[in-house]
Scaffold this active site. Structure first.
Site, PDB file in Angstrom:
ATOM      1  N   SER A  20      76.526  13.504   6.017  1.00 25.67           N
ATOM      2  CA  SER A  20      77.483  14.025   5.040  1.00 25.67           C
ATOM      3  C   SER A  20      78.917  14.070   5.570  1.00 25.67           C
ATOM      4  CB  SER A  20      77.037  15.403   4.536  1.00 25.67           C
ATOM      5  OG  SER A  20      75.784  15.304   3.874  1.00 25.67           O
ATOM      6  N   GLU A  34      71.934  11.881  13.942  1.00 27.15           N
ATOM      7  CA  GLU A  34      71.917  12.117  12.502  1.00 27.15           C
ATOM      8  C   GLU A  34      70.856  13.159  12.171  1.00 27.15           C
ATOM      9  OE1 GLU A  34      73.885   8.729  10.366  1.00 27.15           O
ATOM     10  OE2 GLU A  34      71.755   8.325  10.293  1.00 27.15           O
ATOM     11  N   HIS A  55      66.985   4.439  11.558  1.00 32.70           N
ATOM     12  CA  HIS A  55      67.573   5.377  10.590  1.00 32.70           C
ATOM     13  C   HIS A  55      66.466   6.295  10.075  1.00 32.70           C
ATOM     14  CE1 HIS A  55      69.446   6.970   6.996  1.00 32.70           C
ATOM     15  NE2 HIS A  55      70.615   6.642   7.535  1.00 32.70           N
ATOM     16  N   GLY A  89      72.884  12.869   3.313  1.00 31.50           N
ATOM     17  CA  GLY A  89      72.893  12.788   1.855  1.00 31.50           C
ATOM     18  C   GLY A  89      72.726  14.126   1.160  1.00 31.50           C
ATOM     19  N   GLY A 143      77.269   7.387   5.172  1.00 31.20           N
ATOM     20  CA  GLY A 143      76.487   6.864   4.058  1.00 31.20           C
ATOM     21  C   GLY A 143      77.268   6.954   2.760  1.00 31.20           C
ATOM     22  N   GLY A 144      77.049   8.030   2.005  1.00 29.67           N
ATOM     23  CA  GLY A 144      77.628   8.184   0.663  1.00 29.67           C
ATOM     24  C   GLY A 144      79.123   7.922   0.605  1.00 29.67           C
ATOM     25  N   ASN A 150      77.256   2.684   6.232  1.00 30.17           N
ATOM     26  CA  ASN A 150      75.872   2.322   5.903  1.00 30.17           C
ATOM     27  C   ASN A 150      75.733   2.397   4.381  1.00 30.17           C
ATOM     28  OD1 ASN A 150      73.149   1.970   5.654  1.00 30.17           O
ATOM     29  ND2 ASN A 150      72.593   4.015   6.402  1.00 30.17           N
ATOM     30  N   TRP A 151      75.769   1.224   3.765  1.00 30.61           N
ATOM     31  CA  TRP A 151      75.736   1.194   2.289  1.00 30.61           C
ATOM     32  C   TRP A 151      74.349   1.473   1.733  1.00 30.61           C
ATOM     33  CZ3 TRP A 151      79.141  -3.597   0.550  1.00 30.61           C
ATOM     34  CH2 TRP A 151      80.485  -3.297   0.773  1.00 30.61           C
ATOM     35  N   LYS A 152      73.338   1.465   2.602  1.00 28.83           N
ATOM     36  CA  LYS A 152      71.947   1.637   2.140  1.00 28.83           C
ATOM     37  C   LYS A 152      71.664   0.600   1.042  1.00 28.83           C
ATOM     38  CE  LYS A 152      72.403   6.428   3.359  1.00 28.83           C
ATOM     39  NZ  LYS A 152      71.782   7.717   3.408  1.00 28.83           N
ATOM     40  N   GLU A 201      65.766   7.337   7.265  1.00 25.71           N
ATOM     41  CA  GLU A 201      65.085   6.873   6.037  1.00 25.71           C
ATOM     42  C   GLU A 201      64.028   5.833   6.383  1.00 25.71           C
ATOM     43  OE1 GLU A 201      68.630   5.961   3.778  1.00 25.71           O
ATOM     44  OE2 GLU A 201      69.059   8.105   3.679  1.00 25.71           O
TER      45      GLU A 201
HETATM   46  C1  PEP Z   1      73.470   7.837   6.703  1.00 24.56           C
HETATM   47  O1  PEP Z   1      72.940   7.200   5.807  1.00 24.56           O
HETATM   48  O2  PEP Z   1      73.328   7.457   7.863  1.00 24.56           O
HETATM   49  C2  PEP Z   1      74.253   9.006   6.365  1.00 24.56           C
HETATM   50  C3  PEP Z   1      74.777   9.699   7.327  1.00 24.56           C
HETATM   51  O3  PEP Z   1      74.382   9.302   5.021  1.00 24.56           O
HETATM   52  P1  PEP Z   1      75.391  10.391   4.370  1.00 24.56           P
HETATM   53  O4  PEP Z   1      76.733  10.167   4.996  1.00 24.56           O
HETATM   54  O5  PEP Z   1      75.355  10.112   2.915  1.00 24.56           O
HETATM   55  O6  PEP Z   1      74.844  11.742   4.728  1.00 24.56           O
END
Ligand code: PEP
Length: 250
Positions: free
Chosen positions: A212, A166, A94, A172, A233-234, A9-11, A96
């Site tokens: 994370s 999640e 999600h 994040g 994500g990251g 997930n590049w956001k 966010e």
């Molecule tokens: C996400 O955006 O779904 C996510 C899990 O982000 P991260 O891996 O950065 O915590």
């Protein structure tokens, strides 16, 4: 029995140059992996990334979609349009989107219905805040998120979708849920789906963990019986790290 799935997930990250460098670096590194891989770039780069992924097994995903098919909905993008761009998976709910854009459990369920109507695979995100966890409300909150989907889509609600657990406090933040915490919630999700849609539907449901996940912790998390993959994500913005995560699937 269940195939593993790793989703990037590049956001709101990427650029034409970044996308090209990333995909060209990633593909040779994951050539041999026995896992399904999906990349979800921002809408505007879907067609570019689709072309870059041509001749590979990596699938294209989107991060969100509208409930409606078309019409006067300025700024929205429908599941029909996503399918047109080569998208196969769509993330809905999600945290966010729920937290920053006020998406309710019911709106998320309606988006999931829109994705299913286009025969795309929805990745339904569920999870609790730290406040919910501290108050002992984890199963209640996630139960409500799942129930909204069950109410809207009936007995087949969880067929041919993916669920991603999640915990909001782990996204994040660098904080990762322990494998035991994740297993407990994943077992509860599978039980909910079994009660609602039957044991067969529950047994084949892919349940991912997101929060994370990185190159160092992926192998331990993905070794758990009920963790069928990861939503990343990251760490999905670094081709080397993302490749290690894909290879961590046992
Ligand atoms: C996400 O955006 O779904 C996510 C899990 O982000 P991260 O891996 O950065 O915590």
């Amino acid at each position: 029995m269940r195939r593993s799935l790793v989703v990037a997930n590049w956001k709101m990250n990427g650029s034409e140059t970044f996308n090209q460098v990333f995909v060209e670096s990633l593909l040779p590194k994951i050539d041999e992996v026995n896992v399904d891989v999906v990349i979800c770039p921002p809408f505007v780069y879907l067609s570019q990334v689709d072309e870059l992924l041509d001749n590979s097994d990596v699938q294209l995903g989107a991060q969100n979609c509208a409930v409606e098919v078309n019409g006067a909905f300025t700024g929205e993008v429908s599941a029909t349009m996503l399918r047109d761009c080569g998208v196969r998976y769509v993330i809905v709910g999600h945290s966010e989107r729920r937290g920053l854009y006020g998406e309710s459990d019911e709106l998320v369920a309606a988006k999931l219905a829109a994705v299913k109507a286009e025969h795309l695979t929805a990745i339904l995100c569920v999870g609790e805040t730290l406040e919910d966890r501290d108050a002992g409300r984890v199963l209640e909150v996630i139960g409500h998120q799942l129930q909204a989907v069950a109410n809207m889509l009936g007995r087949d609600a969880f067929n041919d979708i993916v669920v991603s657990y999640e915990p909001v406090w782990a996204i994040g933040t660098g904080l990762t849920a322990t494998p035991e915490q994740v297993e407990e919630v994943h077992r509860m999700i599978r039980q909910f789906v079994s009660d609602h849609g039957g044991a067969e539907c529950a047994a084949k449901l892919q349940i991912l963990y997101g929060g994370s996940v990185n190159a160092n912790n992926a192998a331990t998390l993905l070794a758990q019986e009920n963790i069928d993959g990861a939503l990343v994500g990251g760490a999905s913005l670094k081709a080397d790290d993302f490749a290690v995560i894909c290879k961590s699937v046992g």
